[in-house]
Write a protein that holds these residues in place. Structure first.
Motif, PDB file in Angstrom:
ATOM      1  N   UNK A  10      -8.041 -11.713 -55.947  1.00 19.44           N
ATOM      2  CA  UNK A  10      -7.397 -13.014 -55.772  1.00 19.44           C
ATOM      3  C   UNK A  10      -6.052 -12.816 -55.080  1.00 19.44           C
ATOM      4  N   UNK A  11      -5.693 -13.746 -54.193  1.00 21.40           N
ATOM      5  CA  UNK A  11      -4.413 -13.675 -53.499  1.00 21.40           C
ATOM      6  C   UNK A  11      -3.915 -15.081 -53.207  1.00 21.40           C
ATOM      7  N   UNK A  12      -2.651 -15.343 -53.520  1.00 22.68           N
ATOM      8  CA  UNK A  12      -2.056 -16.651 -53.246  1.00 22.68           C
ATOM      9  C   UNK A  12      -1.238 -16.574 -51.971  1.00 22.68           C
ATOM     10  N   UNK A  13      -1.481 -17.515 -51.066  1.00 26.71           N
ATOM     11  CA  UNK A  13      -0.766 -17.558 -49.798  1.00 26.71           C
ATOM     12  C   UNK A  13       0.408 -18.519 -49.850  1.00 26.71           C
ATOM     13  N   UNK A  14       1.281 -18.409 -48.882  1.00 25.78           N
ATOM     14  CA  UNK A  14       2.428 -19.316 -48.799  1.00 25.78           C
ATOM     15  C   UNK A  14       2.001 -20.735 -48.434  1.00 25.78           C
ATOM     16  N   UNK A  15       0.728 -20.920 -48.097  1.00 25.05           N
ATOM     17  CA  UNK A  15       0.203 -22.254 -47.795  1.00 25.05           C
ATOM     18  C   UNK A  15      -0.230 -23.010 -49.044  1.00 25.05           C
ATOM     19  N   UNK A  16      -0.042 -22.401 -50.226  1.00 25.63           N
ATOM     20  CA  UNK A  16      -0.389 -23.074 -51.470  1.00 25.63           C
ATOM     21  C   UNK A  16      -1.832 -22.944 -51.883  1.00 25.63           C
TER      22      UNK A  16
END
Length: 383
Positions: A334-340
């Motif tokens: 899992x990875x969270x991007x700066x795009x939300x």
């Protein structure tokens, strides 16, 4: 390896699965959007850099991936930083990728590559188990940290990594050892010096949970080789994440359903005994059986739940299901991007031949998916 990749250009172009995606609590689930598909080797890791670049990796588990690290560029997976670095070289194990399990972008515009040096889960090759930093501005390797035998045991399988660049001269890395032999642990690396220590080695919380029996696709998941008896799946500490302030490290075994937390200051301090460190570990409840977790800047922890084709979240002390859908077939990294958005691979890991008497039940393509979570990643930058 033939890889077909479809990058989203706008939210309106995404594939909506809202009609079948549900949450256990019955609330409206976020829309699942397809980011990419893979028709060749099975991916495990994904990371989204602060500027939106997406990187994936393909460990050498038997699919004969022609490269083990890739960037998604113009609709294609391209070897990264180049093809040469992705070709193992027995004469230079530190200078070439061997079998990469995880890729993680940090807050200093670098991509970190975690090389197990253990293709097909073999004993790690001498001098090959390493952390490699690539400058995303120049696409060149800027640091290589070869991990010593004192922390990389003959049974070690390096799995995932998190970074806090505020600690020490250049920061610190935390790595999980997800040994298939059940000897788990956390490896702490000082980035400036390369010094590494092994913590919570063979501790109850880094080892598989006793009696754990996963049920996936309606069947008990066991090691079922073509020419031997079935045995339990006993995979140690795997998923890892950091609290938003960096004070806690979250982790859990793949063969288990509990999330644990330990103070990072104690992990980093070699003067803290293993007994004292073990007493400081606390349970954060049953997240479900996970192969990957991720943190956000709202101090939430997201977790895959491979038994229930789901993504779950720990928010203010309570676990709930964000979305559950058949398409979420073994959510891995899992990875969270700066795009939300929360990005995750769905790679059908449980359908590999080793779990089914030599029969490969995976159905291509594998997918990279995402859901909107309305948060930013935790990027603990240097001061």
């Amino acid at each position: 390896m033939k890889i077909s990749v479809k990058l989203l250009l706008a939210a309106g172009a995404a594939l909506s699965l809202a009609a079948c995606a549900t949450t256990r609590e019955g609330a409206s689930a976020p829309r699942i959007e397809q980011v990419a598909t893979f028709d060749g080797a099975m991916p495990t890791g994904v990371t989204v850099a602060p500027n939106g670049r997406i990187f994936v990796n393909f460990p050498q588990w038997g699919d004969n991936a022609p490269f083990t690290v890739a960037e998604l560029v113009d609709g294609k997976a391209v070897p990264y930083p180049d093809a040469a670095t992705n070709r193992p070289d027995p004469a230079d194990p530190a200078g070439h990728f061997i079998s990469v399990q995880s890729v993680v972008a940090d807050g200093a515009d670098r991509l970190w590559v975690l090389d197990t040096a253990a293709p097909k889960f073999s004993q790690p090759r001498a001098g090959g188990a390493k952390l490699v930093a690539i400058d995303l501005a120049t696409n060149r390797v800027v640091k290589t940290i070869v991990l010593p035998p004192s922390v990389v045991l003959p049974t070690t399988y390096l799995n995932d990594v998190r970074f806090d660049l505020r600690q020490g001269a250049e920061g610190v890395a935390y790595i999980t050892d997800s040994s298939n032999d059940g000897v788990g642990g956390i490896i702490v690396v000082d980035i400036a010096s390369g010094r590494a220590i092994r913590r919570l080695s063979n501790h109850a919380t880094t080892n598989p949970e006793p009696g754990f029996t996963p049920v996936v696709d309606g069947a008990v998941l066991m090691n079922r080789p073509a020419d031997g008896p079935a045995t339990p799946v006993t995979i140690a500490s795997d998923a890892i994440a950091l609290s938003a302030d960096g004070s806690l490290l979250y982790y859990g075994p793949l063969s288990g359903r509990t999330l644990h937390a330990v103070p990072t200051a104690m992990l980093r301090d070699p003067a803290v005994s293993e007994e004292a460190l073990g007493r400081a570990v606390r349970s954060l409840g049953r997240k479900g059986a996970s192969d990957g977790i991720a943190e956000d800047d709202k101090d939430r922890v997201f977790a895959g739940d491979y038994e229930n084709n789901a993504i779950r979240v720990l928010d203010q002390g309570r676990w709930t299901t964000v979305v559950s859908d058949p398409r979420i077939s073994w959510p891995d990294t899992l990875s969270i991007g700066t795009d939300g958005y929360l990005y995750f691979t769905a790679n059908q890991l449980h359908r590999q031949p080793g779990f089914h008497g030599g029969r490969d039940l995976r159905r291509k393509p594998y997918e990279l998916l995402r859901i909107k979570v309305g948060a930013a990643p935790v990027l603990l930058r240097s001061r």
